[in-house]
Write a protein that holds these residues in place. Structure first.
Motif, PDB file in Angstrom:
ATOM      1  N   VAL A  68       0.843  -1.201   0.000  1.00  0.00           N
ATOM      2  CA  VAL A  68       0.000   0.000   0.000  1.00  0.00           C
ATOM      3  C   VAL A  68       0.877   1.250   0.000  1.00  0.00           C
ATOM      4  O   VAL A  68       0.635   2.207  -0.743  1.00  0.00           O
ATOM      5  N   GLY A  69       1.919   1.261   0.827  1.00  0.00           N
ATOM      6  CA  GLY A  69       2.838   2.402   0.852  1.00  0.00           C
ATOM      7  C   GLY A  69       3.539   2.598  -0.479  1.00  0.00           C
ATOM      8  O   GLY A  69       3.656   3.729  -0.971  1.00  0.00           O
ATOM      9  N   LEU A  70       3.992   1.517  -1.104  1.00  0.00           N
ATOM     10  CA  LEU A  70       4.651   1.604  -2.411  1.00  0.00           C
ATOM     11  C   LEU A  70       3.686   2.120  -3.475  1.00  0.00           C
ATOM     12  O   LEU A  70       4.054   2.961  -4.299  1.00  0.00           O
ATOM     13  N   ALA A  71       2.446   1.657  -3.445  1.00  0.00           N
ATOM     14  CA  ALA A  71       1.448   2.127  -4.412  1.00  0.00           C
ATOM     15  C   ALA A  71       1.191   3.624  -4.239  1.00  0.00           C
ATOM     16  O   ALA A  71       1.057   4.360  -5.233  1.00  0.00           O
ATOM     17  N   LEU A  72       1.116   4.087  -2.994  1.00  0.00           N
ATOM     18  CA  LEU A  72       0.906   5.523  -2.755  1.00  0.00           C
ATOM     19  C   LEU A  72       2.082   6.356  -3.258  1.00  0.00           C
ATOM     20  O   LEU A  72       1.899   7.404  -3.887  1.00  0.00           O
ATOM     21  N   VAL A  73       3.297   5.894  -2.998  1.00  0.00           N
ATOM     22  CA  VAL A  73       4.483   6.630  -3.453  1.00  0.00           C
ATOM     23  C   VAL A  73       4.535   6.652  -4.978  1.00  0.00           C
ATOM     24  O   VAL A  73       4.766   7.702  -5.593  1.00  0.00           O
ATOM     25  N   LEU A  74       4.312   5.515  -5.613  1.00  0.00           N
ATOM     26  CA  LEU A  74       4.366   5.460  -7.072  1.00  0.00           C
ATOM     27  C   LEU A  74       3.277   6.308  -7.713  1.00  0.00           C
ATOM     28  O   LEU A  74       3.497   6.928  -8.752  1.00  0.00           O
ATOM     29  N   SER A  75       2.109   6.359  -7.097  1.00  0.00           N
ATOM     30  CA  SER A  75       1.037   7.188  -7.672  1.00  0.00           C
ATOM     31  C   SER A  75       1.394   8.665  -7.617  1.00  0.00           C
ATOM     32  O   SER A  75       0.905   9.451  -8.435  1.00  0.00           O
ATOM     33  N   GLN A  76       2.238   9.071  -6.693  1.00  0.00           N
ATOM     34  CA  GLN A  76       2.635  10.476  -6.600  1.00  0.00           C
ATOM     35  C   GLN A  76       3.832  10.814  -7.493  1.00  0.00           C
ATOM     36  O   GLN A  76       4.126  11.982  -7.711  1.00  0.00           O
ATOM     37  N   LEU A  77       4.525   9.797  -7.993  1.00  0.00           N
ATOM     38  CA  LEU A  77       5.678  10.040  -8.855  1.00  0.00           C
ATOM     39  C   LEU A  77       5.292  10.227 -10.319  1.00  0.00           C
ATOM     40  O   LEU A  77       6.127  10.601 -11.127  1.00  0.00           O
ATOM     41  N   ILE A  78       4.047   9.964 -10.665  1.00  0.00           N
ATOM     42  CA  ILE A  78       3.593  10.113 -12.037  1.00  0.00           C
ATOM     43  C   ILE A  78       3.583  11.599 -12.386  1.00  0.00           C
ATOM     44  O   ILE A  78       3.022  12.416 -11.665  1.00  0.00           O
ATOM     45  N   ARG A  79       4.219  11.933 -13.500  1.00  0.00           N
ATOM     46  CA  ARG A  79       4.267  13.334 -13.916  1.00  0.00           C
ATOM     47  C   ARG A  79       2.948  13.739 -14.546  1.00  0.00           C
ATOM     48  O   ARG A  79       2.343  13.002 -15.300  1.00  0.00           O
ATOM     49  N   HIS A  80       2.526  14.940 -14.248  1.00  0.00           N
ATOM     50  CA  HIS A  80       1.268  15.470 -14.755  1.00  0.00           C
ATOM     51  C   HIS A  80       1.550  16.481 -15.854  1.00  0.00           C
ATOM     52  O   HIS A  80       2.620  17.079 -15.909  1.00  0.00           O
ATOM     53  N   ARG A  81       0.556  16.663 -16.693  1.00  0.00           N
ATOM     54  CA  ARG A  81       0.670  17.738 -17.669  1.00  0.00           C
ATOM     55  C   ARG A  81       0.555  19.056 -16.914  1.00  0.00           C
ATOM     56  O   ARG A  81      -0.225  19.168 -15.970  1.00  0.00           O
ATOM     57  N   PRO A  82       1.306  20.048 -17.307  1.00  0.00           N
ATOM     58  CA  PRO A  82       1.264  21.318 -16.572  1.00  0.00           C
ATOM     59  C   PRO A  82      -0.077  22.014 -16.734  1.00  0.00           C
ATOM     60  O   PRO A  82      -0.718  21.921 -17.780  1.00  0.00           O
ATOM     61  N   ARG A  83      -0.512  22.700 -15.685  1.00  0.00           N
ATOM     62  CA  ARG A  83      -1.752  23.489 -15.756  1.00  0.00           C
ATOM     63  C   ARG A  83      -1.532  24.788 -16.499  1.00  0.00           C
ATOM     64  O   ARG A  83      -2.417  25.277 -17.178  1.00  0.00           O
ATOM     65  N   THR A  84      -0.369  25.365 -16.314  1.00  0.00           N
ATOM     66  CA  THR A  84      -0.051  26.627 -16.981  1.00  0.00           C
ATOM     67  C   THR A  84       1.272  26.490 -17.706  1.00  0.00           C
ATOM     68  O   THR A  84       2.118  25.673 -17.343  1.00  0.00           O
ATOM     69  N   LEU A  85       1.438  27.312 -18.726  1.00  0.00           N
ATOM     70  CA  LEU A  85       2.686  27.343 -19.488  1.00  0.00           C
ATOM     71  C   LEU A  85       3.257  28.752 -19.395  1.00  0.00           C
ATOM     72  O   LEU A  85       2.525  29.733 -19.537  1.00  0.00           O
ATOM     73  N   PRO A  86       4.557  28.860 -19.152  1.00  0.00           N
ATOM     74  CA  PRO A  86       5.151  30.195 -19.000  1.00  0.00           C
ATOM     75  C   PRO A  86       5.252  30.925 -20.336  1.00  0.00           C
ATOM     76  O   PRO A  86       5.417  30.326 -21.392  1.00  0.00           O
TER      77      PRO A  86
END
Length: 176
Positions: A68-86
């Motif tokens: 469960v701990g490994l699944a939580l850590v891995l789910s947070q390591l997934i990169r997201h598309r940025p909400r804003t672009l500079p």
């Protein structure tokens, strides 16, 4: 993915809140000298003192907690598309534009290209992915026109750094 994180955090928070309230109630009941209400902590304590760490139950519990701990850590390591672009700026202040607004703006620009029926635009890390459909049967000259229109729009908006442009064009299939 942000919605997933919010739901996951809310579920974990509610579970921890319920567990905390339940433990507090059990402590109050034990303080009054009564038997446990829901949690059989006396049996758990006795089993924990008598069972070795090599027992199946102890190993299973440790493995479950680790997974469960490994699944939580891995789910947070997934990169997201940025909400804003500079945006490029000569001021001290930095400016940005919302990714969705930019996708819609580029999409409208593409749909104004003669021969394009509709388009879908996605901004990923460092690239603009365009899927456009033409109502023409042969649209060999449209792909460079779409790419030029996208590049012109991005140059006008001054996205920093300028993303790569990838265009996939599909044409109307001939009915036989």
């Amino acid at each position: 993915m942000r919605t997933y994180n919010r739901v996951l955090a809310a579920v974990i928070g509610l579970v921890l809140l319920a567990a905390g309230v339940l433990v507090a109630i059990e402590i109050a009941i034990a303080f009054l000298g009564n038997d446990p209400w829901i949690l059989p902590y006396r049996e758990w304590y006795r089993d924990a003192r008598s069972d070795p760490w090599t027992s199946g139950a102890a190993r299973g519990l440790c493995l479950t907690v680790a997974l469960v701990g490994l699944a939580l850590v891995l789910s947070q390591l997934i990169r997201h598309r940025p909400r804003t672009l500079p945006l490029r700026s000569t001021d001290v202040a930095t400016y940005s534009v919302r990714r969705r607004s930019l996708e819609h703006s580029v999409q409208r620009t593409i749909e104004h290209v003669d021969g394009i029926r509709d388009a879908k635009v996605r901004f990923d890390r460092g690239a603009v992915r365009v899927r456009a459909r033409s109502h023409r049967q042969h649209a060999g000259d449209l792909e460079p026109l779409v790419e030029t229109a996208v590049r012109a729009r991005l140059d006008h908006l001054e996205i920093d750094p300028t993303p790569a442009v990838r265009v996939m064009l599909s044409t109307r299939q001939r009915r036989s």
